[in-house]
Design an enzyme around this catalytic site. Structure first.
Site, short mmCIF file in Angstrom:
data_model
loop_
_atom_site.label_atom_id
_atom_site.label_comp_id
_atom_site.label_asym_id
_atom_site.label_seq_id
_atom_site.Cartn_x
_atom_site.Cartn_y
_atom_site.Cartn_z
N ALA A 175 0.83 -1.20 0.00
CA ALA A 175 0.00 0.00 0.00
C ALA A 175 0.87 1.26 0.00
CB ALA A 175 -0.93 0.00 1.21
N HIS A 176 2.19 1.07 0.02
CA HIS A 176 3.12 2.21 0.05
C HIS A 176 4.17 2.00 -1.03
CE1 HIS A 176 2.33 1.81 4.67
NE2 HIS A 176 1.31 2.42 4.05
N GLN A 177 4.25 2.93 -1.96
CA GLN A 177 5.29 2.89 -2.99
C GLN A 177 6.14 4.14 -2.82
OE1 GLN A 177 1.75 2.91 -4.28
NE2 GLN A 177 1.72 0.81 -3.55
#
Length: 728
Positions: free
Chosen positions: A659-661
């Site tokens: 959910a985090h790039q």
């Protein structure tokens, strides 16, 4: 629901393709005998096959172009092969042989058991493309079976699995009600492009912007901000409040409070990048990224964790970025947390966080409250689909409000930046002159517009910013590289309603999504690279896509326990990295140390679930093993935990999520090793800045919203200084 295929108008190819996809979907979700004495809603769930719904039609849409992925293009020929006898023999082997002429059967003609065996064989096949075919079929069918809704916004499975769905009671406007209560605080600053040109021009000019009309729409301003999430929202708010004319271009749509349905399927399609179906090239990692006004802040899980001190030290010492060891950054952290009204208390905890907290306390593991940008009594569970009451302080409730209230800015949704326009200045370095963007006009046609400006800020996120910079002619080799994903792996525990704890009215999908966290394997005091343990938001569609599929009966048995199945995950601060080639062409490779940290995290998660009192525990590995804790001794449990946590995370055997790039245009002091300078400005183009998670020098290791906003705030100060110097 999607319309059934009209076979009278269909071609032979489409009929056979539909036949094959229907057979696959019915293999995943057949009509089966329900449990004895089951409730009518449970009976309906068990006896409804996928073909009794519009799932096959929707899955076909995905394979015919709705989902953009480099490998999905290869799936359609494979499915067409399955619609022939010879092709089925090639892909399915001897199970397609028949003693009767023509001696081969198509996939759709095989028995249900034969089809199940074939799908299972594909899931672990030596030929990687067959594993990808299986994974994509499972992903699409499982997501759609549990998210598509009828005209009453209901799904055939929901009551049977204990899911209430969102409250669909129409909101009745009150007399003399403030429009902000109904539409949110941005309603006066949103300008929809799909309206008559005269009206559009009038609205833009009324907002204080000069408009030029020739062959294309041209808007003139001081600053263009591309993206409206945690980075873009901050920059736009700061600059507009300082008196600069700001245009915010947002690729996604604007969903006012009154337009939010909180339906999982609809939200994924309307508020997430690539309809919520974004994956790495090998499909090993499934990614979620916001694409709506408010960006990721509109759909994230409220966690507001400041940049850890060991990360700040690493970025300052190793990467020579003095800003992270400065009072300026301290003030930026405090500023953005104050703006979001961050607080760390929780009045009533949801089931998942109750389980995490109790398991940690039983084991003596550290557990702490997660600071959030929502109040202590915010017992919701739907934050990943927007916030209907505005109590979660996303950028569309904070920084973007500053844009509107300043009178100096507008937000243009459904406007995708194509490229940054530049010209050359003395010394050969380029300078920003504007942005070219696409939008849909009043006739539904795609049109190109231009915004002329002095500064452009790309805050499109770590997936979309690199392709934009490349399309704009930037050549720095670090653009698109060093992508980090915070890979997440999960385990689950089942807590039946007959248990004395948690209370029987607690549901897996209700309550604050993240209120508790453990750092038992985070290694903050050591290398700084480990895993934190938190809880996810899993409504039926995403829950099902991550659940192992062993058989049609098994998946329905597992989903029948949905509302009391608690998932907990380990989020790894990854050393491995990837490359962004386009918005849907993303390569990524885990480092071996990442796999070790993921394994250690899952081991602790399984122990936490057991200690909290789960009756059953398991992971999401394709093998689908389940340990019934009341039927085993301590040694058997230890062996199960060790075996499951040591399974390799590769070859599509276990779903990995992100959910985090971050990191794909990393900040640094030298253009040989970085894409942007410490000010956030690109090395190649004067006036072009990046203000999103792509500037992170490394993976962060915790939820990134506060860090993104703090860096964006510092970048805003740099831009203000630059504009001041250029004016003077």
């Amino acid at each position: 629901m999607a319309q059934k295929t009209d076979l009278k108008k269909a071609t032979w190819t489409s009929i056979r393709l539909h036949e094959t996809i229907t057979a696959v979907c019915d293999t995943f979700f057949p009509s089966i005998q329900p449990p004895a004495a089951a409730d009518p809603s449970v009976v309906k769930f068990y006896t409804t096959a996928a073909s009794a719904t519009a799932v096959p039609e929707r899955v076909t849409e995905y394979f015919e172009g709705k989902v953009r992925h480099p490998k999905i293009a290869l799936a359609r020929p494979a499915l067409l092969l399955l619609s022939t006898s010879i092709g089925s023999l090639i892909l399915c082997g001897r199970k397609c042989l028949s003693p009767d002429f023509p001696y081969f059967k198509r996939f759709s003609q095989l028995s249900h058991q034969q089809r199940e065996d074939i799908l299972i064989s594909w899931s672990k096949h030596w030929f990687y493309l067959l594993r990808i075919l299986y994974t994509s079929l499972k992903l699409f069918s499982h997501l759609l079976y549990f998210t598509q809704v009828d005209d009453q916004n209901d799904n055939v499975s929901w009551k049977g699995i204990g899911y209430s769905g969102p409250d669909q009671t129409p909101r009745t406007p009150q007399q003399n009600e403030n429009p902000e209560e109904l539409h949110g605080p941005l309603y006066e600053g949103i300008i929809e492009m799909k309206q008559p040109r005269e009206t559009l021009t009038h609205n833009l000019e009324n907002s204080g912007f000069s408009i030029a009309l020739s062959s294309q729409l041209t808007i003139k301003c001081d600053v263009v901000v591309i993206g409206s999430g945690s980075g873009g929202g901050v920059v736009a708010g700061v600059l507009a409040k300082a008196g600069h004319k700001v245009v915010v271009l947002e690729k996604g749509s604007y969903l006012a409070r009154s337009k939010l349905t909180l339906l999982e399927g609809k939200a994924l399609e309307e508020m997430y990048l690539e309809n919520g179906l974004l994956a790495t090239n090998d499909m090993e990692v499934l990614m979620l990224a916001g694409s709506t006004v408010g960006g990721g802040s509109a759909i994230n899980w409220s966690a507001c964790i400041k940049t850890p001190n060991h990360v700040r030290k690493e970025w300052s010492d190793r990467y020579l970025l003095d800003i992270f060891d400065s009072k300026v950054y301290d003030r930026a952290l405090d500023m953005v947390c104050g703006k979001m009204e961050v607080q760390g208390e929780v009045q009533d905890e949801g089931l998942l966080n109750m389980v995490l907290r109790k398991g940690c306390e039983k084991l003596g593991y550290p557990v702490e409250n997660i600071p959030r940008n929502s109040p202590s009594d915010h017992y919701c569970g739907w934050c990943s689909f927007g916030c209907k009451d505005g109590r979660k302080k996303a950028t569309l409730e904070t920084w973007l409000v500053d844009v509107v209230e300043s009178g100096n800015g507008v937000i243009l949704p459904k406007c995708e930046a194509v490229k940054v326009i530049t010209d050359k200045v003395t010394g050969g370095r380029k300078r920003v002159t504007g942005v070219e963007f696409t939008f849909e006009n009043e006739n539904g046609d795609q049109e190109i517009g231009v915004v002329e400006c002095r500064v452009v800020v790309s805050a499109a996120g770590a997936i979309c910013t690199p392709p934009l910079l490349k399309r704009s002619g930037l050549k720095n080799g670090n653009i698109g590289r060093n992508l980090h994903l915070h890979p997440v792996v999960m385990a689950w525990g089942y807590f039946p309603t007959t248990s004395t704890w948690p209370e029987s009215d607690k549901k897996s999908y209700e309550g604050g999504i993240m209120t508790a966290m453990s750092k038992i394997v985070a290694n903050f005091e050591g290398s700084g690279y480990g895993a934190i343990i938190q809880t996810p938001s899993l409504h039926p569609g995403l829950f099902a896509t991550l659940t192992p599929w062993v058989s049609g009966k098994d998946i329905k048995d597992r989903m029948a326990k949905f509302s009391r199945t608690a998932h907990i995950f380990a989020l790894t601060r990854d050393v491995g990295s990837g490359t962004v080639n386009s918005e849907y062409n993303i390569g990524y490779k885990l480092a071996e140390s990442d796999r070790v940290n993921m394994s250690e995290g899952i081991e602790q998660v399984l122990k936490i679930l057991a200690a909290a009192g789960a009756e059953e525990i398991g992971t999401q590995h394709a093998g689908g093993r389940i340990l019934k804790l009341k039927e085993c001794d301590k040694e058997e449990m230890k062996r199960f935990v060790k075996e499951e946590s040591r399974r390799p995370f590769k070859n599509l055997s276990s779903p990995i999520c992100s959910a985090h790039q971050m990191g794909s245009c990393r900040m640094g002091v030298d253009p040989r090793w970085s894409a942007v300078a410490p000010t956030g400005e690109t090395w190649e183009v004067e006036g072009l800045y990046v203000a999103d998670s792509s500037v992170f020098p490394t993976a962060l290791g915790v939820n990134p919203m506060v860090t993104i906003q703090a860096i964006a705030y510092c970048t805003s100060l740099s831009i203000l200084d630059s504009l001041s110097r250029r004016t003077n």
